[in-house]
Design a protein around this motif. Structure first.
Motif, mmCIF file in Angstrom:
data_model
loop_
_atom_site.group_PDB
_atom_site.id
_atom_site.type_symbol
_atom_site.label_atom_id
_atom_site.label_comp_id
_atom_site.label_asym_id
_atom_site.label_seq_id
_atom_site.Cartn_x
_atom_site.Cartn_y
_atom_site.Cartn_z
ATOM 1 N N ALA A 183 -27.633 -59.532 -86.731
ATOM 2 C CA ALA A 183 -27.598 -59.389 -88.233
ATOM 3 C C ALA A 183 -28.303 -58.593 -89.271
ATOM 4 N N ALA A 184 -29.754 -58.841 -89.087
ATOM 5 C CA ALA A 184 -30.464 -57.951 -89.230
ATOM 6 C C ALA A 184 -30.372 -56.138 -90.227
ATOM 7 N N LEU A 185 -29.624 -55.433 -88.657
ATOM 8 C CA LEU A 185 -29.023 -54.756 -87.632
ATOM 9 C C LEU A 185 -27.531 -54.509 -88.051
ATOM 10 N N ASP A 186 -27.141 -55.524 -88.569
ATOM 11 C CA ASP A 186 -25.656 -55.337 -88.907
ATOM 12 C C ASP A 186 -25.142 -54.867 -87.098
ATOM 13 N N ILE A 187 -25.177 -55.046 -86.256
ATOM 14 C CA ILE A 187 -24.619 -54.746 -85.130
ATOM 15 C C ILE A 187 -23.958 -56.124 -83.890
ATOM 16 N N PRO A 188 -22.823 -55.705 -83.450
ATOM 17 C CA PRO A 188 -22.874 -57.055 -82.558
ATOM 18 C C PRO A 188 -24.349 -57.651 -82.178
ATOM 19 N N TYR A 189 -23.856 -58.717 -81.713
ATOM 20 C CA TYR A 189 -24.576 -59.444 -81.020
ATOM 21 C C TYR A 189 -24.964 -58.818 -79.060
ATOM 22 N N ALA A 190 -24.075 -58.458 -78.789
ATOM 23 C CA ALA A 190 -24.193 -58.256 -77.640
ATOM 24 C C ALA A 190 -24.694 -56.658 -76.891
ATOM 25 N N LEU A 191 -24.618 -55.569 -78.394
ATOM 26 C CA LEU A 191 -24.982 -54.630 -77.888
ATOM 27 C C LEU A 191 -26.739 -54.483 -78.460
ATOM 28 N N PHE A 192 -27.088 -55.766 -79.483
ATOM 29 C CA PHE A 192 -28.671 -55.768 -79.506
ATOM 30 C C PHE A 192 -28.877 -56.666 -77.667
ATOM 31 N N VAL A 193 -28.004 -56.806 -77.390
ATOM 32 C CA VAL A 193 -28.408 -57.984 -75.772
ATOM 33 C C VAL A 193 -28.396 -56.096 -74.578
ATOM 34 N N ALA A 249 -22.491 -45.112 -78.738
ATOM 35 C CA ALA A 249 -21.629 -44.740 -79.374
ATOM 36 C C ALA A 249 -20.450 -45.886 -78.757
ATOM 37 N N ASP A 250 -20.453 -45.066 -77.107
ATOM 38 C CA ASP A 250 -19.680 -46.040 -76.508
ATOM 39 C C ASP A 250 -19.590 -47.984 -76.353
ATOM 40 N N ALA A 251 -21.186 -48.262 -76.420
ATOM 41 C CA ALA A 251 -21.023 -49.802 -76.753
ATOM 42 C C ALA A 251 -20.441 -50.039 -77.482
ATOM 43 N N LEU A 252 -20.641 -49.537 -78.856
ATOM 44 C CA LEU A 252 -20.733 -49.438 -80.330
ATOM 45 C C LEU A 252 -18.992 -50.135 -80.047
ATOM 46 N N ARG A 253 -18.373 -48.751 -80.255
ATOM 47 C CA ARG A 253 -16.783 -48.126 -79.903
ATOM 48 C C ARG A 253 -15.918 -49.497 -79.456
ATOM 49 N N ASP A 254 -16.926 -49.939 -77.620
ATOM 50 C CA ASP A 254 -15.991 -50.977 -77.325
ATOM 51 C C ASP A 254 -16.300 -51.455 -77.064
ATOM 52 N N ASP A 255 -16.923 -52.541 -78.480
ATOM 53 C CA ASP A 255 -17.544 -54.426 -78.273
ATOM 54 C C ASP A 255 -16.429 -54.097 -79.490
ATOM 55 N N PRO A 256 -15.668 -55.768 -78.498
ATOM 56 C CA PRO A 256 -14.810 -56.539 -79.454
ATOM 57 C C PRO A 256 -14.655 -57.114 -81.079
ATOM 58 N N GLU A 257 -16.740 -57.234 -80.973
ATOM 59 C CA GLU A 257 -16.780 -57.692 -82.127
ATOM 60 C C GLU A 257 -17.200 -56.744 -83.401
ATOM 61 N N THR A 264 -17.306 -53.989 -86.497
ATOM 62 C CA THR A 264 -16.195 -53.575 -86.959
ATOM 63 C C THR A 264 -16.470 -52.302 -87.339
ATOM 64 N N ASP A 265 -15.408 -51.370 -88.299
ATOM 65 C CA ASP A 265 -15.598 -50.341 -88.837
ATOM 66 C C ASP A 265 -16.915 -49.955 -89.574
ATOM 67 N N GLU A 266 -17.691 -51.214 -90.602
ATOM 68 C CA GLU A 266 -18.833 -51.086 -91.333
ATOM 69 C C GLU A 266 -19.979 -50.501 -89.999
ATOM 70 N N GLN A 267 -19.635 -51.184 -89.457
ATOM 71 C CA GLN A 267 -21.148 -50.781 -88.792
ATOM 72 C C GLN A 267 -19.938 -49.726 -87.963
ATOM 73 N N ARG A 268 -19.855 -49.253 -87.186
ATOM 74 C CA ARG A 268 -19.320 -47.581 -86.080
ATOM 75 C C ARG A 268 -19.729 -47.207 -87.850
ATOM 76 N N ASN A 269 -19.178 -46.786 -88.758
ATOM 77 C CA ASN A 269 -19.355 -46.261 -89.168
ATOM 78 C C ASN A 269 -20.998 -45.895 -89.028
ATOM 79 N N ARG A 270 -21.268 -46.677 -90.302
ATOM 80 C CA ARG A 270 -22.402 -47.000 -90.648
ATOM 81 C C ARG A 270 -24.163 -46.343 -89.237
ATOM 82 N N TRP A 271 -23.651 -46.288 -88.431
ATOM 83 C CA TRP A 271 -24.401 -46.542 -87.237
ATOM 84 C C TRP A 271 -23.655 -44.806 -85.667
ATOM 85 N N LEU A 272 -22.431 -44.914 -86.816
ATOM 86 C CA LEU A 272 -22.019 -43.541 -85.719
ATOM 87 C C LEU A 272 -21.644 -42.473 -86.222
#
Length: 194
Positions: A104-114, A175-183, A185-193
């Motif tokens: 949540a602090a990084l604004d990424i999906p939980y699965a990506l952190f795991v 990038a693939d992990a973030l793009r392919d994660d169903p959770e 968001t566009d904001e997360q992808r824009n922020r980190w990619l």
């Protein structure tokens, strides 16, 4: 009175920091680090003894102490690159955070952190700005995290009933992990990619 860093230190690091402090307040250090109180008191007693002993034995003891501190510092540097067996989750726990809080602090999906924790993301694909943000969030150095992420991937902590040990697939890119994660968001992808 010297300031005491509030980050959690291991036992050796507490003693090294105390030894390096210019005028440490022993009572304050003992209050903040009760597990090391006895060692701090012994060190302070030796360091601040009233008699200035210049005998060869005292000089040798002083030199041994200096060497000991150098060894502790060197060991700390060599182990700093590896966050440890428990990885990013343990580092986060040291700051009072769980995996969901870090995500949540990084604004990424939980699965990506795991996936990062299990080293399932190709380390060279992780944006530098993300590494810095992760390091700041869990209170570690970006170099430590990079070294941790370059280690081999790990399996989930489960028991497997199989004839052969399960294998871990090749790491995917950040990038693939973030793009392919169903959770994600566009904001997360824009922020980190971006």
């Amino acid at each position: 009175m010297s300031t005491v860093n509030e980050l959690p230190f291991d036992e050796d690091e507490v003693l090294v920091r105390f030894a390096q402090a210019e005028r440490p307040d022993l009572t304050e250090w003992m209050r903040r680090y009760p597990a090391q109180a006895r060692d701090l008191a012994r060190f302070a007693a030796d360091r601040w003894s009233d008699r200035a002993d210049t005998s060869p034995d005292a000089v040798a003891v002083t030199r041994v102490r200096e060497i000991g501190l150098e060894v502790v510092r060197a060991r700390r540097k060599t182990t700093a690159g590896a966050i440890g067996v428990n990885g990013l989750m343990a580092a986060a726990a040291g700051r009072g955070l769980d995996a969901a809080s870090v995500a949540a602090a990084l604004d990424i999906p939980y699965a990506l952190f795991v996936k990062l924790h299990r080293r399932l993301i190709a380390p060279e694909s992780i944006p530098e700005k993300f590494l810095k943000a992760l390091a700041e969030t869990i209170g570690r150095q970006a170099e430590e995290i990079s070294a941790y992420l370059r280690q081999p991937p790990t399996l989930a902590n489960q028991y497997f009933r199989a004839d052969q040990k399960p294998i871990v697939s090749d790491p995917e890119t950040f990038a693939d992990a973030l793009r392919d994660d169903p959770e994600s968001t566009d904001e997360q992808r824009n922020r980190w990619l971006a």
